[in-house]
Design a protein around this motif. Structure first.
Motif, PDB file in Angstrom:
ATOM      1  N   GLY A  88       0.818  -1.213   0.000  1.00 53.65           N
ATOM      2  CA  GLY A  88       0.000   0.000   0.000  1.00 53.65           C
ATOM      3  C   GLY A  88       0.848   1.257   0.000  1.00 53.65           C
ATOM      4  N   ARG A  89       1.842   1.256   0.877  1.00 51.60           N
ATOM      5  CA  ARG A  89       2.681   2.441   0.982  1.00 51.60           C
ATOM      6  C   ARG A  89       3.469   2.688  -0.304  1.00 51.60           C
ATOM      7  NH1 ARG A  89       5.002   0.881   6.217  1.00 51.60           N
ATOM      8  NH2 ARG A  89       3.110   1.112   7.438  1.00 51.60           N
ATOM      9  N   LEU A  90       3.975   1.591  -0.861  1.00 56.16           N
ATOM     10  CA  LEU A  90       4.801   1.735  -2.061  1.00 56.16           C
ATOM     11  C   LEU A  90       3.971   2.118  -3.277  1.00 56.16           C
ATOM     12  CD1 LEU A  90       7.187  -1.342  -1.660  1.00 56.16           C
ATOM     13  CD2 LEU A  90       7.749   1.080  -1.327  1.00 56.16           C
ATOM     14  N   ALA A  91       2.767   1.535  -3.372  1.00 56.50           N
ATOM     15  CA  ALA A  91       2.034   1.676  -4.631  1.00 56.50           C
ATOM     16  C   ALA A  91       1.129   2.894  -4.673  1.00 56.50           C
ATOM     17  CB  ALA A  91       1.208   0.407  -4.877  1.00 56.50           C
ATOM     18  N   THR A  92       0.725   3.390  -3.497  1.00 54.71           N
ATOM     19  CA  THR A  92      -0.253   4.480  -3.491  1.00 54.71           C
ATOM     20  C   THR A  92       0.177   5.693  -4.337  1.00 54.71           C
ATOM     21  OG1 THR A  92      -1.217   3.746  -1.434  1.00 54.71           O
ATOM     22  CG2 THR A  92      -1.523   6.076  -1.979  1.00 54.71           C
ATOM     23  N   PRO A  93       1.426   6.148  -4.228  1.00 57.63           N
ATOM     24  CA  PRO A  93       1.807   7.308  -5.047  1.00 57.63           C
ATOM     25  C   PRO A  93       1.787   7.012  -6.549  1.00 57.63           C
ATOM     26  CG  PRO A  93       3.442   6.866  -3.322  1.00 57.63           C
ATOM     27  CD  PRO A  93       2.520   5.715  -3.355  1.00 57.63           C
ATOM     28  N   PHE A  94       1.884   5.741  -6.906  1.00 55.57           N
ATOM     29  CA  PHE A  94       1.932   5.382  -8.337  1.00 55.57           C
ATOM     30  C   PHE A  94       0.712   4.559  -8.726  1.00 55.57           C
ATOM     31  CE2 PHE A  94       6.121   5.143  -6.289  1.00 55.57           C
ATOM     32  CZ  PHE A  94       6.701   6.291  -6.819  1.00 55.57           C
ATOM     33  N   ALA A  95      -0.414   4.857  -8.072  1.00 56.67           N
ATOM     34  CA  ALA A  95      -1.597   4.013  -8.232  1.00 56.67           C
ATOM     35  C   ALA A  95      -1.989   3.822  -9.689  1.00 56.67           C
ATOM     36  CB  ALA A  95      -2.759   4.581  -7.433  1.00 56.67           C
TER      37      ALA A  95
ATOM     38  N   PHE B  88      -5.538  -0.008  -6.255  1.00 60.13           N
ATOM     39  CA  PHE B  88      -5.099   1.011  -5.300  1.00 60.13           C
ATOM     40  C   PHE B  88      -5.885   2.300  -5.533  1.00 60.13           C
ATOM     41  CE2 PHE B  88      -1.607  -1.947  -5.415  1.00 60.13           C
ATOM     42  CZ  PHE B  88      -1.288  -2.053  -4.075  1.00 60.13           C
ATOM     43  N   ALA B  89      -6.271   2.945  -4.427  1.00 58.44           N
ATOM     44  CA  ALA B  89      -7.107   4.134  -4.546  1.00 58.44           C
ATOM     45  C   ALA B  89      -6.300   5.364  -4.943  1.00 58.44           C
ATOM     46  CB  ALA B  89      -7.824   4.386  -3.227  1.00 58.44           C
ATOM     47  N   GLY B  90      -5.010   5.287  -4.737  1.00 62.21           N
ATOM     48  CA  GLY B  90      -4.189   6.445  -5.084  1.00 62.21           C
ATOM     49  C   GLY B  90      -4.191   7.493  -3.985  1.00 62.21           C
ATOM     50  N   ARG B  91      -4.945   7.271  -2.973  1.00 65.03           N
ATOM     51  CA  ARG B  91      -4.927   8.155  -1.801  1.00 65.03           C
ATOM     52  C   ARG B  91      -5.210   7.248  -0.618  1.00 65.03           C
ATOM     53  NH1 ARG B  91     -10.222   9.541  -0.110  1.00 65.03           N
ATOM     54  NH2 ARG B  91     -11.815   8.603  -1.418  1.00 65.03           N
TER      55      ARG B  91
ATOM     56  N   SER C 288      -7.219  -2.438   4.055  1.00 66.73           N
ATOM     57  CA  SER C 288      -7.906  -2.375   2.765  1.00 66.73           C
ATOM     58  C   SER C 288      -8.653  -1.055   2.635  1.00 66.73           C
ATOM     59  CB  SER C 288      -8.838  -3.563   2.596  1.00 66.73           C
ATOM     60  OG  SER C 288     -10.013  -3.361   3.320  1.00 66.73           O
ATOM     61  N   THR C 289      -9.248  -0.585   3.727  1.00 68.55           N
ATOM     62  CA  THR C 289      -9.920   0.713   3.671  1.00 68.55           C
ATOM     63  C   THR C 289      -8.891   1.817   3.403  1.00 68.55           C
ATOM     64  OG1 THR C 289     -11.565  -0.065   5.234  1.00 68.55           O
ATOM     65  CG2 THR C 289     -11.388   2.317   4.954  1.00 68.55           C
ATOM     66  N   ASN C 290      -7.769   1.671   4.024  1.00 71.42           N
ATOM     67  CA  ASN C 290      -6.761   2.719   3.890  1.00 71.42           C
ATOM     68  C   ASN C 290      -6.250   2.855   2.456  1.00 71.42           C
ATOM     69  OD1 ASN C 290      -5.338   4.788   5.146  1.00 71.42           O
ATOM     70  ND2 ASN C 290      -3.491   3.528   5.326  1.00 71.42           N
ATOM     71  N   TYR C 291      -5.941   1.735   1.854  1.00 69.34           N
ATOM     72  CA  TYR C 291      -5.286   1.805   0.538  1.00 69.34           C
ATOM     73  C   TYR C 291      -6.201   1.531  -0.649  1.00 69.34           C
ATOM     74  CZ  TYR C 291      -1.108   1.801   3.401  1.00 69.34           C
ATOM     75  OH  TYR C 291      -0.162   2.118   4.333  1.00 69.34           O
TER      76      TYR C 291
ATOM     77  N   PRO D 242     -10.901   3.715   0.480  1.00 70.02           N
ATOM     78  CA  PRO D 242     -11.056   4.822   1.438  1.00 70.02           C
ATOM     79  C   PRO D 242     -12.497   5.337   1.499  1.00 70.02           C
ATOM     80  CG  PRO D 242      -9.768   5.502  -0.486  1.00 70.02           C
ATOM     81  CD  PRO D 242      -9.912   4.021  -0.564  1.00 70.02           C
ATOM     82  N   ARG D 243     -13.200   5.136   0.409  1.00 67.63           N
ATOM     83  CA  ARG D 243     -14.598   5.599   0.347  1.00 67.63           C
ATOM     84  C   ARG D 243     -15.434   4.880   1.414  1.00 67.63           C
ATOM     85  NH1 ARG D 243     -17.555   9.259   0.408  1.00 67.63           N
ATOM     86  NH2 ARG D 243     -19.606   9.009  -0.505  1.00 67.63           N
ATOM     87  N   LEU D 244     -15.163   3.606   1.624  1.00 66.02           N
ATOM     88  CA  LEU D 244     -15.889   2.847   2.652  1.00 66.02           C
ATOM     89  C   LEU D 244     -15.656   3.475   4.026  1.00 66.02           C
ATOM     90  CD1 LEU D 244     -17.396   0.444   3.948  1.00 66.02           C
ATOM     91  CD2 LEU D 244     -15.267  -0.871   3.801  1.00 66.02           C
TER      92      LEU D 244
END
Lengths: 412, 515
Positions: free
Chosen positions: A117-124, A155-158, A183-186, A189-191
């Motif tokens: 999650g941490r690695l992929a979020t910026p490059f979602a 990945f949500a990207g945020r 899973s909610t975090n990455y 997030p809408r959930l």
């Protein structure tokens, strides 16, 4: 003889292994096991559980790889009329097996959603594209053993955390802590936003502490030591709130089960912190239904004129709380819920993602998928994230958390 | 008519050991038992391979002998032995002065002994009572009696011996004060068999007095010292655990195969065939078990049985006769005692020392026969033990893993597959399922045959081409036999099991009306 009279309580581990004594070989667990029924590679819960356990001497060469085809869904323990902790025996034996053989890289990666999650979020964007690309997935399957068709989340990207940090929850006299899980975090997030909105609608101030993985995927992939570290860290983050008496509410049934029971029963973590947090932890539907039972739930529900198939995830049974989502759905006017009478969707966390287990997983979920497909609904509902992804993958129907239906019906 | 140089009466560990030793020294040998092999005291012990620790204080020579034989059996019978190691632990109920005596006794007897802290003991065996205060590690082990005895018998057979199980000796023949053979009756067919033998060894354990009487050597008195043992349904410990105190009732827990056995008691039996189980002794064992493993009473007891130690009381034997009567076992030379030649009685002793007993006996026989042949039984491995790898608890699980999907599982508790069962049946060629039980440990797990024995009966029916009534009676006989050992410990989980088994056999199969 008085020293015998005040009994010494056996260790938790002993009570789990010791529970094999209760097995009378009735075979009910085997008839209910979704995986034994789907593949000859898994000899079944009675076999790998109370039977095989008698042949395990605590030494360092577990001979029974077939044990790894247990998904850990826990249905066996739930249906056992004698109280044998079958799934727990199996989890421990599986961890031992992987401890001896070394955990494959694939399992290590799948077991650390926060890392990914941490690695992929910026490059979602590019990551999601790649994970949707057949060639890339083929490569991943060959190199890492994750099946090319397996339902990986996008990945949500945020992150939900970044949203929560900027979200001012109204100050009220009622406070809950939200344990959102990875899973909610990455991925969803809408959930988390919807859960917060529903709780706030019911007059709660929602605190979202910084939090990390609960360790469940590590546990189910056999890394018990790492899992213990994670669950202790999480409990450390949540304990101050638990001590103040704030309920901890979770949208992930399996992660909250980790805090409630599995840390103690499977990982043998007996820290008072974990215990305190576990006692204060609620599944969100369980929590809302409790409110309703006390007459404290807002019931200003707008009609939702739709038919929704609902699948109660197998890990939810471990909570021993029934199916609270069904009762909540009953409060929504015009909502028609069809509960699908299938025990398991097949995914079992990360089980169905694995190359050698994907087909088994799909075959376990087959009846569920077909039943949902036939209903042609707008959405299906299910409490657990990996199950939702599996249902969407298997049936083509978008699958949502029950909270989303409450959110819609509240008109939030 | 069977002709042999040596007839050995009694197919327990001692008799099988004597038969093997004699055959290996080149004597043509026949071994006879009224039942199957290892059905008396041998097949009714807890499975302890002594390090000698239990005798270290009271009887150092016996202790040293145990350790020596422990090493020998590890060399020759690896397949029957699990190298569990042994612990002697002090509980709050035990004499605090004993551990020092124990430690020096072990050193004196040459038993490798290691002092362990309480923490180390609990690390090794977490289920033990946390109130123990230290203890010792010694090289105890667990040994499978049936595998060992059959190993000896098969080895004897390889050296030309004949094994006549299910043959009861009805007469011992003498001519001018010299024993010349015996008459046996086949217990299954009723057929009489004359056995001509130049030398007879009476190795019939608690029945040794009866057999000596047949040879006209009156007054050999073997008192059966009965002890009961309870098998708990899984391994509560993986190491043999002894209480560090003067040996007494219920002070040892032996992990043997898939169970752990608590033993034992000691009362004088009403004769060699008395295997009744007194309730108060069960309670006593459970009480003692609770001291070693908290929660013991709540653990599942699987089965209880009794066996009798042969304790020789022979007033007639003078000092000369007991020259080789160590405190551990008795070799009675009937030439010296009764003037009857070519007849020896060997009894008493312990399972762990059976090989030594056999060696001493055959040495004496050689003396009588005026021939010098050396014993090699301590060096040559038994047929299945040539690999010198100790038995391992996970072995059956490993084997099962290989045939998971192409061989039916018949006995679920003991993981016995159909092919394994069929080949054992073909090999034993028997109508008695109890013989198969001792060969494979069929039906010896928690369900005590509830789920496997009707399956096994069906398979026996086809392998042996039995008619239906013979198959039915095999089933009934087996159920009766199992019931004997379950009935006295019917409480808790085993009671639930018995109810389910009862529904299967009475409710579903209506076994009482089978003909």
């Amino acid at each position: 003889m008085s020293m015998i009279d005040d009994l010494i309580e056996p260790l938790e581990e002993d009570t789990i292994r010791g529970s094999l004594d209760h097995c009378i070989k009735c075979t009910i667990c085997e008839t209910y096991c979704p995986f034994a029924n789907a593949t000859p590679l898994f000899p079944g819960p009675k076999y790998v559980g109370p039977q095989a356990e008698r042949f395990r001497d605590g030494g360092d060469h577990s001979p029974d790889m077939s044990l790894d085809y247990c998904s850990g869904c826990g249905i066996c323990t739930q249906v056992c009329p004698q109280g044998v902790k079958i799934a727990e025996i199996n989890s421990k034996a599986r961890a031992k097996l992987w401890d001896e053989r070394g955990i494959p890289l694939r399992n290590k990666i799948l077991a650390r959603p926060t890392l990914g999650g941490r690695l992929a979020t910026p490059f979602a964007g590019p990551v999601n594209w790649a994970l949707g690309n057949r060639l890339v997935r083929g490569l991943i399957e060959r190199v890492a053993g994750v099946h090319r068709k397996a339902p990986l989340p996008r990945f949500a990207g945020r992150t939900f955390q970044s949203w929560a940090r900027h979200h001012p929850s109204p100050l009220t006299d009622k406070t809950v802590v939200y344990f959102h899980g990875c899973s909610t975090n990455y991925f969803e997030p809408r959930l988390g936003e919807m859960a917060v909105a529903v709780l706030e609608h019911n007059g709660f101030r929602v605190i979202v502490p910084r939090q990390d993985c609960c360790g469940l995927p590590l546990q189910s992939n056999g890394s018990f030591d790492a899992a213990r570290k994670y669950v202790r860290r999480l409990a450390g983050a949540l304990a101050p709130y638990a001590r103040r008496g704030h309920p901890i509410v979770a949208t992930s049934t399996s992660c909250s089960l980790m805090l409630k029971r599995e840390a103690r029963e499977i990982l043998d973590v007996t820290d008072p912190e974990v215990e305190e947090v576990g006692r204060q932890t609620y599944d969100i539907c369980e929590f809302l239904l409790d409110l309703h039972d006390r007459g404290e739930l807002e019931v200003d529900f707008d009609p939702l004129p739709m038919a929704v198939p609902y699948h109660a995830p197998c890990q939810q049974r471990g909570h021993g709380m029934g199916k609270p989502a069904l009762d909540l759905f009953g409060l929504i006017p015009e909502l028609r819920i069809e509960e699908i009478d299938v025990d398991c969707c097949g995914i079992a966390g990360t089980y169905g993602l694995k190359k050698e287990k994907y087909d088994i997983s799909m075959s376990v979920g087959d009846r569920l998928f077909k039943t949902i497909e036939k209903l042609e609904p707008e959405v299906a509902a299910c409490d657990s994230e990996t199950c939702r992804w599996q249902i969407t993958h298997g049936s083509g129907v978008v699958s949502v958390h029950p909270i989303e239906l409450l959110y819609r019906s509240y008109g939030l | 008519m069977v002709e042999a140089e040596v007839l050995v009466i009694g197919g327990g560990a001692t008799g099988a050991g004597v038969a093997r030793d004699a055959a290996m020294r080149g004597f043509s040998t026949v071994l006879v038992d009224r039942d199957d092999l290892a059905m008396g005291t041998t097949g009714r012990f807890h499975g302890l391979l002594h390090s000698g620790g239990r005798y270290a204080v009271k009887d150092p020579p016996s202790a040293a002998e145990c350790m020596e034989e422990n090493r020998a059996l590890r060399r020759i019978a690896a397949d029957a032995i699990e190298d569990t190691g042994g612990l002697f632990v002090s509980t709050p109920w035990d004499d605090p002065a004993y551990p020092d005596l124990f430690h020096s006794g072990c050193i004196e007897a040459g038993i490798p002994v290691e002092i362990l802290s309480t923490a180390e003991i609990l690390r090794r065996e977490p289920r033990l009572n946390p109130r123990i205060s230290g203890g010792f590690a010694v090289p105890d082990g667990a040994i499978d009696a049936w595998k060992t005895v059959w190993g000896c018998a098969l080895s004897a057979k390889e050296y030309g011996a004949t094994i006549l199980n299910y043959h009861r000796i009805t007469a011992v023949h003498r001519s001018d004060g010299v024993v010349t053979g015996a008459t046996a009756v086949n217990a299954i067919s009723g057929e009489e068999v004359a056995i001509s033998a130049g030398f007879v060894v009476n190795a019939s354990g608690v029945w040794a007095g009866d057999v000596a009487n047949l040879a006209g050597c009156e007054g050999v008195t073997v008192l059966p010292g009965k002890g009961i043992m309870i098998a708990m349904s899984h391994r509560l410990v993986h190491t043999v655990v002894n209480r560090c105190k003067k040996p007494a009732d219920g002070d040892i827990l032996v992990p043997i195969r898939t169970v752990s056995v608590i033993g034992t008691t000691d009362t004088e039996a009403d004769g060699p065939d008395d295997v009744a189980i007194p309730q108060d002794e069960i309670q006593l064992l459970l009480e003692e078990g609770e001291k070693l493993v908290p929660g013991f009473r709540r653990a599942r007891a699987l089965r209880v049985w009794a066996g009798s130690r042969p304790l020789v009381k022979d007033d007639k034997a003078d000092d000369a006769d007991t020259r080789e009567m160590s405190r551990a076992f008795a070799l009675i030379d009937h030439k010296e005692r009764d003037g009857v030649e070519h007849f020896l009685t060997i009894t008493g002793g312990k399972f762990t020392t059976f090989r030594k007993m056999a060696e001493v006996t055959v040495d004496r026989m050689c003396e009588h026969l005026g021939t010098a042949r050396s014993c090699t039984t301590a060096e040559e491995a038994l047929p299945d033990s040539g690999h010198h790898r100790f038995y391992w608890l996970g072995a059956r699980l490993a084997r099962r893993e290989e045939t998971l999907n192409d061989d039916q599982l018949i006995c679920e508790c003991e993981l016995i597959s159909r092919r394994r069962l069929e080949s054992a049946m073909e090999q034993r060629h028997t109508q008695n399922l109890d013989d198969i039980r001792r060969t494979l440990r069929l039906a010896m797990g928690p369900c005590q045959g509830g789920f496997c024995i009707y399956r096994a009966t069906g398979i026996l029916h086809s392998v042996e081409r039995l008619d239906y009534s013979a198959a039915n009676s095999a089933l009934l006989r087996f159920l009766q036999e199992r019931w004997k050992g379950v009935r006295p410990i019917l409480y808790g989980d085993q009671l639930r099991q018995a109810r389910l088994d009862d529904w299967i056999f009475q409710g579903l199969l209506d076994v009482e009306h089978l003909t």
